[in-house]
Design an enzyme around this catalytic site. Structure first.
Site, PDB file in Angstrom:
ATOM      1  CG  HIS A   1      -0.319  -0.086   2.668  1.00  0.00           C
ATOM      2  ND1 HIS A   1       0.682  -0.956   3.397  1.00  0.00           N
ATOM      3  CD2 HIS A   1      -0.245   0.903   3.972  1.00  0.00           C
ATOM      4  CE1 HIS A   1       0.958  -0.391   4.024  1.00  0.00           C
ATOM      5  NE2 HIS A   1       0.448   0.763   4.170  1.00  0.00           N
TER       6      HIS A   1
ATOM      7  CG  HIS B   1       0.057   4.568   4.552  1.00  0.00           C
ATOM      8  ND1 HIS B   1      -0.937   4.035   5.714  1.00  0.00           N
ATOM      9  CD2 HIS B   1      -0.672   5.502   4.436  1.00  0.00           C
ATOM     10  CE1 HIS B   1      -1.566   4.144   5.784  1.00  0.00           C
ATOM     11  NE2 HIS B   1      -2.058   5.107   5.312  1.00  0.00           N
TER      12      HIS B   1
ATOM     13  CG  ASP C   1       5.301   2.262   7.174  1.00  0.00           C
ATOM     14  OD1 ASP C   1       3.925   3.612   6.117  1.00  0.00           O
ATOM     15  OD2 ASP C   1       4.831   2.012   8.238  1.00  0.00           O
ATOM     16  CG  HIS C   2       4.547  -0.113   3.620  1.00  0.00           C
ATOM     17  ND1 HIS C   2       4.256  -2.308   4.696  1.00  0.00           N
ATOM     18  CD2 HIS C   2       3.684  -0.187   5.005  1.00  0.00           C
ATOM     19  CE1 HIS C   2       3.516  -1.645   5.907  1.00  0.00           C
ATOM     20  NE2 HIS C   2       3.012  -1.064   6.091  1.00  0.00           N
TER      21      HIS C   2
ATOM     22  CG  HIS D   1      -3.912  -0.224   5.831  1.00  0.00           C
ATOM     23  ND1 HIS D   1      -4.345   0.269   7.700  1.00  0.00           N
ATOM     24  CD2 HIS D   1      -2.948   0.823   5.753  1.00  0.00           C
ATOM     25  CE1 HIS D   1      -3.380   0.947   8.330  1.00  0.00           C
ATOM     26  NE2 HIS D   1      -2.751   1.251   7.395  1.00  0.00           N
TER      27      HIS D   1
ATOM     28  CG  ASP E   1       0.549  -1.610   8.181  1.00  0.00           C
ATOM     29  OD1 ASP E   1       1.256  -2.473   7.261  1.00  0.00           O
ATOM     30  OD2 ASP E   1       0.942  -0.673   8.331  1.00  0.00           O
TER      31      ASP E   1
ATOM     32  CG  HIS F   1       3.328  -3.157  10.924  1.00  0.00           C
ATOM     33  ND1 HIS F   1       2.462  -2.557  11.562  1.00  0.00           N
ATOM     34  CD2 HIS F   1       3.828  -2.207   9.091  1.00  0.00           C
ATOM     35  CE1 HIS F   1       2.096  -1.153  10.746  1.00  0.00           C
ATOM     36  NE2 HIS F   1       3.507  -1.246   9.889  1.00  0.00           N
TER      37      HIS F   1
END
Length: 313
Positions: free
Chosen positions: A63, A65, A67-68, A143, A213, A271
């Protein structure tokens, strides 16, 4: 790196801390290297894990975000600098291709290799890649933004025929093929020899489910039923369930509950929120529901049959 093995490159949520990088993993599966998520610092972790960049077959981004996927820009640039020529496919939510192409257009860095983006599907579960003897499926999660998990599945293996059965019944090549596919043997006098007396069970097919997530989502259990190795996010302990629900994340207990739902063989939880320095509470909480649990840890290698161990000295 052995086959059917997972290296966790980063297992922190949102922000890194001194021992945990943002989300990224390498799965060595069917003799290929698959990169799953690509948080900031991924290429440094790949170096530490001694994973050859040029052997990465495909990249899967769950996805959008940061941090990914914030590490993707640096990794793609490094692949240019190291002269990669082999095509690379990135499976990702719609919109990531535009971000990446714009960045490299503005920095005047043409790609030295064919780069293809495949948008993740809108179906609840769909095959996105099929190779020899395996397929990879994308599964919609729950999410704050559109998010997908990934399921890597080997095709069932043929049964193995007993060597003495070939001699005893003077089996032809065609009969051997049929028996390996599960058929019984009918002799000339009409006697039926059950397949189970002619064969032995094959090595079970490997499967790995990456559930990134998400809130606990019981309805997706059907899509990863029997997953042998399962990674499920466990951002919070269960006393922060209201916060988990607000942010659309899961607790360690819920990760254990999901592993139980799908009858997984082994569960890895990760995570983790940066608020947690000691993760023993996560391990205990998940084990209260599902026994075979290991904590994700950066630069640890995970397999089905051995305890996790660090590959970084």
């Amino acid at each position: 790196m052995e086959d059917n093995a997972l290296i966790v490159l980063g297992c922190s949520s949102a922000t890194p801390n001194s021992v945990r990088f943002p989300s990224a993993q390498i799965l060595h599966f069917r003799s290929k290297y698959f990169l799953i998520d690509c948080g900031e610092g991924t290429q440094m972790q790949l170096r530490r894990a001694k994973v050859p960049f040029e052997r990465i077959d495909s990249i899967f981004i769950s996805h959008l975000h940061g941090d990914h996927y914030f590490g993707l820009f640096g990794l793609l640039a490094s692949l240019n600098l190291t002269g990669r020529k082999n095509p690379l496919t990135v499976y990702a939510p719609e919109g990531l291709e535009e971000l990446v192409r714009y960045h490299f257009l503005k920095t005047e860095q043409p790609f030295s290799y064919p780069l293809q983006f495949v948008a993740l599907p809108q179906e609840p579960c769909a095959c996105i890649k099929k190779g020899r003897g395996y397929e990879i499926r994308a599964i919609q999660l729950n999410h704050r933004v559109p998010c997908w998990g990934f399921y890597f599945v080997e095709e069932p293996k043929e049964r193995k025929i007993q060597k003495e059965a070939i001699d005893r019944y003077d089996l032809s090549i065609e009969e051997v093929k049929c028996i390996k596919n599960g058929s019984d043997l009918t002799l000339q006098d009409g006697t039926v020899i059950p397949n189970a007396e002619l064969t032995i069970d094959p090595v079970p097919a490997f499967s790995y489910a990456y559930i990134s997530d998400t809130m606990l989502k019981p309805d997706i259990a059907q899509y990863v039923q029997g997953a042998r190795l399962l990674y499920h996010e466990a951002t919070f302990l269960h006393d922060l369930l209201p916060l988990a629900n607000t942010t659309h994340h899961s607790t360690a207990r819920q990760a254990g509950e999901f592993a139980q739902m799908v009858h997984a063989e082994k569960l890895i939880i990760g995570h983790f929120s940066a608020r947690y320095k000691d993760l023993n509470g996560h391990l205990t909480e998940a084990k209260d529901v599902f026994e075979n649990v290991e904590l994700a840890s950066d630069l640890n290698l995970y397999t089905l049959y051995k305890p996790a161990y660090s590959i970084w000295n």
